[in-house]
Design a protein around this motif. Sequence first.
Motif, PDB file in Angstrom:
ATOM      1  N   ALA A   1       0.895  -1.297  -0.138  1.00 52.32           N
ATOM      2  CA  ALA A   1      -0.183  -0.106   0.067  1.00 52.32           C
ATOM      3  C   ALA A   1       0.881   1.287  -0.022  1.00 52.32           C
ATOM      4  CB  ALA A   1      -0.803  -0.103   1.226  1.00 52.32           C
ATOM      5  N   ALA A   2       1.990   1.101   0.830  1.00 54.68           N
ATOM      6  CA  ALA A   2       2.896   2.441   0.744  1.00 54.68           C
ATOM      7  C   ALA A   2       3.439   2.733  -0.426  1.00 54.68           C
ATOM      8  CB  ALA A   2       3.950   2.102   1.666  1.00 54.68           C
ATOM      9  N   GLN A   3       3.712   1.677  -1.394  1.00 53.65           N
ATOM     10  CA  GLN A   3       4.311   1.933  -2.520  1.00 53.65           C
ATOM     11  C   GLN A   3       3.195   2.393  -3.635  1.00 53.65           C
ATOM     12  OE1 GLN A   3       5.686  -1.719  -4.137  1.00 53.65           O
ATOM     13  NE2 GLN A   3       7.416  -2.165  -2.619  1.00 53.65           N
ATOM     14  N   GLN A   4       1.953   1.949  -3.550  1.00 47.90           N
ATOM     15  CA  GLN A   4       0.898   2.632  -4.123  1.00 47.90           C
ATOM     16  C   GLN A   4       0.424   4.036  -4.000  1.00 47.90           C
ATOM     17  OE1 GLN A   4      -2.841   0.711  -3.435  1.00 47.90           O
ATOM     18  NE2 GLN A   4      -3.718   1.522  -5.255  1.00 47.90           N
ATOM     19  N   VAL A   5       0.726   4.507  -2.485  1.00 48.58           N
ATOM     20  CA  VAL A   5       0.472   5.889  -2.238  1.00 48.58           C
ATOM     21  C   VAL A   5       1.774   6.693  -2.733  1.00 48.58           C
ATOM     22  CG1 VAL A   5       0.387   7.384  -0.241  1.00 48.58           C
ATOM     23  CG2 VAL A   5      -0.692   5.101  -0.071  1.00 48.58           C
ATOM     24  N   ALA A   6       2.772   6.237  -2.960  1.00 49.84           N
ATOM     25  CA  ALA A   6       3.879   6.804  -3.478  1.00 49.84           C
ATOM     26  C   ALA A   6       3.867   7.264  -4.785  1.00 49.84           C
ATOM     27  CB  ALA A   6       5.277   6.040  -3.072  1.00 49.84           C
ATOM     28  N   GLY A   7       2.774   6.781  -5.529  1.00 51.71           N
ATOM     29  CA  GLY A   7       2.702   6.873  -6.965  1.00 51.71           C
ATOM     30  C   GLY A   7       1.692   7.941  -7.111  1.00 51.71           C
ATOM     31  N   ILE A   8       1.180   8.611  -6.049  1.00 51.40           N
ATOM     32  CA  ILE A   8       0.128   9.829  -6.158  1.00 51.40           C
ATOM     33  C   ILE A   8       1.002  11.064  -6.056  1.00 51.40           C
ATOM     34  CG2 ILE A   8      -1.648  10.935  -4.967  1.00 51.40           C
ATOM     35  CD1 ILE A   8      -2.539   8.331  -3.770  1.00 51.40           C
ATOM     36  N   GLY A   9       0.365  11.986  -6.936  1.00 53.40           N
ATOM     37  CA  GLY A   9       1.165  13.343  -7.079  1.00 53.40           C
ATOM     38  C   GLY A   9      -0.241  14.443  -7.053  1.00 53.40           C
ATOM     39  N   ILE A  10       0.018  15.609  -6.518  1.00 56.09           N
ATOM     40  CA  ILE A  10      -0.905  16.648  -6.560  1.00 56.09           C
ATOM     41  C   ILE A  10      -0.427  17.838  -7.445  1.00 56.09           C
ATOM     42  CG2 ILE A  10      -1.989  18.323  -5.000  1.00 56.09           C
ATOM     43  CD1 ILE A  10      -1.379  16.276  -2.532  1.00 56.09           C
ATOM     44  N   VAL A  11      -1.288  18.427  -8.318  1.00 57.57           N
ATOM     45  CA  VAL A  11      -1.008  19.602  -9.053  1.00 57.57           C
ATOM     46  C   VAL A  11      -1.876  20.548  -8.989  1.00 57.57           C
ATOM     47  CG1 VAL A  11      -0.535  20.208 -11.400  1.00 57.57           C
ATOM     48  CG2 VAL A  11       0.440  18.005 -10.849  1.00 57.57           C
ATOM     49  N   ASN A  12      -1.503  21.804  -8.748  1.00 60.55           N
ATOM     50  CA  ASN A  12      -2.549  22.688  -8.793  1.00 60.55           C
ATOM     51  C   ASN A  12      -2.237  23.756 -10.215  1.00 60.55           C
ATOM     52  OD1 ASN A  12      -3.623  25.466  -8.604  1.00 60.55           O
ATOM     53  ND2 ASN A  12      -3.430  25.634  -6.239  1.00 60.55           N
ATOM     54  N   ALA A  13      -3.257  23.197 -11.439  1.00 55.84           N
ATOM     55  CA  ALA A  13      -3.113  23.498 -12.497  1.00 55.84           C
ATOM     56  C   ALA A  13      -3.132  25.119 -12.887  1.00 55.84           C
ATOM     57  CB  ALA A  13      -4.122  22.875 -13.366  1.00 55.84           C
ATOM     58  N   PRO A  14      -4.058  25.823 -12.286  1.00 54.83           N
ATOM     59  CA  PRO A  14      -4.025  27.430 -12.418  1.00 54.83           C
ATOM     60  C   PRO A  14      -2.811  27.951 -11.845  1.00 54.83           C
ATOM     61  CG  PRO A  14      -6.453  26.570 -11.519  1.00 54.83           C
ATOM     62  CD  PRO A  14      -5.217  25.297 -11.565  1.00 54.83           C
ATOM     63  N   LEU A  15      -2.340  27.446 -10.664  1.00 56.56           N
ATOM     64  CA  LEU A  15      -1.039  27.841 -10.132  1.00 56.56           C
ATOM     65  C   LEU A  15       0.168  27.860 -11.146  1.00 56.56           C
ATOM     66  CD1 LEU A  15       0.043  29.556  -7.561  1.00 56.56           C
ATOM     67  CD2 LEU A  15       0.818  27.112  -6.554  1.00 56.56           C
ATOM     68  N   VAL A  16       0.121  26.670 -11.489  1.00 51.59           N
ATOM     69  CA  VAL A  16       1.091  26.332 -12.242  1.00 51.59           C
ATOM     70  C   VAL A  16       1.399  27.173 -13.770  1.00 51.59           C
ATOM     71  CG1 VAL A  16       2.370  24.355 -13.891  1.00 51.59           C
ATOM     72  CG2 VAL A  16       1.623  23.950 -11.573  1.00 51.59           C
ATOM     73  N   ILE A  17      -0.007  27.097 -14.358  1.00 54.41           N
ATOM     74  CA  ILE A  17      -0.260  28.132 -15.396  1.00 54.41           C
ATOM     75  C   ILE A  17       0.467  29.702 -15.072  1.00 54.41           C
ATOM     76  CG2 ILE A  17      -1.645  29.205 -17.042  1.00 54.41           C
ATOM     77  CD1 ILE A  17      -3.394  26.423 -16.762  1.00 54.41           C
ATOM     78  N   ALA A  18      -0.198  30.341 -14.001  1.00 57.94           N
ATOM     79  CA  ALA A  18       0.248  31.558 -13.473  1.00 57.94           C
ATOM     80  C   ALA A  18       1.470  31.701 -13.235  1.00 57.94           C
ATOM     81  CB  ALA A  18      -0.814  31.882 -12.364  1.00 57.94           C
TER      82      ALA A  18
ATOM     83  N   GLY B   1      -6.161  17.124  -8.189  1.00 58.96           N
ATOM     84  CA  GLY B   1      -6.166  18.553  -8.137  1.00 58.96           C
ATOM     85  C   GLY B   1      -6.122  18.595  -6.391  1.00 58.96           C
ATOM     86  N   PRO B   2      -5.704  19.920  -6.211  1.00 57.70           N
ATOM     87  CA  PRO B   2      -5.654  20.426  -4.668  1.00 57.70           C
ATOM     88  C   PRO B   2      -7.017  20.231  -3.966  1.00 57.70           C
ATOM     89  CG  PRO B   2      -5.310  22.166  -5.950  1.00 57.70           C
ATOM     90  CD  PRO B   2      -5.164  21.200  -6.754  1.00 57.70           C
ATOM     91  N   ASP B   3      -8.114  20.412  -4.861  1.00 53.47           N
ATOM     92  CA  ASP B   3      -9.446  20.658  -4.164  1.00 53.47           C
ATOM     93  C   ASP B   3      -9.919  19.327  -3.176  1.00 53.47           C
ATOM     94  OD1 ASP B   3      -9.657  23.077  -5.370  1.00 53.47           O
ATOM     95  OD2 ASP B   3     -10.715  22.348  -6.932  1.00 53.47           O
ATOM     96  N   SER B   4      -9.237  18.232  -3.702  1.00 56.96           N
ATOM     97  CA  SER B   4      -9.604  16.921  -2.716  1.00 56.96           C
ATOM     98  C   SER B   4      -8.672  16.612  -1.815  1.00 56.96           C
ATOM     99  CB  SER B   4      -9.760  15.838  -3.800  1.00 56.96           C
ATOM    100  OG  SER B   4     -10.541  16.141  -4.989  1.00 56.96           O
ATOM    101  N   VAL B   5      -7.856  17.819  -1.507  1.00 60.03           N
ATOM    102  CA  VAL B   5      -6.520  17.224  -0.625  1.00 60.03           C
ATOM    103  C   VAL B   5      -6.850  18.021   0.744  1.00 60.03           C
ATOM    104  CG1 VAL B   5      -4.262  17.039  -0.158  1.00 60.03           C
ATOM    105  CG2 VAL B   5      -5.190  16.408  -2.384  1.00 60.03           C
TER     106      VAL B   5
END
Length: 226
Positions: free
Chosen positions: A26-43, A158-162
């Motif tokens: 399970a730990a390996q599976q969680v390590a494969g998760i990433g969070i991206v704030n798309a509007p922030l990255v674009i700006a 996305g960050p809204d669910s975190v």
Amino acid sequence: MLSKPALAAGLALATLASPAAVSPAAAQQVAGIGIVNAPLVIANSNAFKTAQQQRQVTYKAQIDQATARRQAIATQLQPMVAKLQADSQAANAAQNQASLQQQYNTIQQIQQSGQQELQEILAPVSLSQAYVEEQITDQLATAVQNAATKKNVTLVIGPDSVLYAAAPYNLNQAVLDELNTLIPSAQIVPPQGWLPREMREQQAQQQAAAQGQQPAAAATAPVSGR
């Protein structure tokens, strides 16, 4: 934009909250998760920030015109607002409700008319910003995929669910680096007749609907000579 599977996000948060109870798999599976704030990255992309600076030069005439017109409207409204405030606090204010309402309506009309005028003046500036954002957005999915591949991430949310995530789960900088590579700069002046994607899609839908109605109209039309 990016998908946001709520169930997967919930499982990720539950695992992060109790790392001691997680199995190695399970730990390996969680390590494969990433969070991206798309509007922030674009700006924060180089293309977006550079375009913001260039736009102040390219569209200086429209920006200066809008600034001057905005100041003129504010100057026009200032004494009218002051008079309305004074009249509404006067001893006979209750007997002058019709006059107060008329003053208020006049102020509202000037504000609305002024806002519409400013939007028309700044329309080329708004179109430029939409053009730049679309160019960057077109490369965003590839940037996310490239960053996820390099970071061995199999799920991006996305960050809204975190509610909480440790720093290693944040892919913003990685995606930003990829985005800057894919689109280091953007064109700020749209081609003649260019429309934002949403408007292009609406036009395409309207054309498709019109074309779909034409055969039906022809089928119901009377045939001459019979």
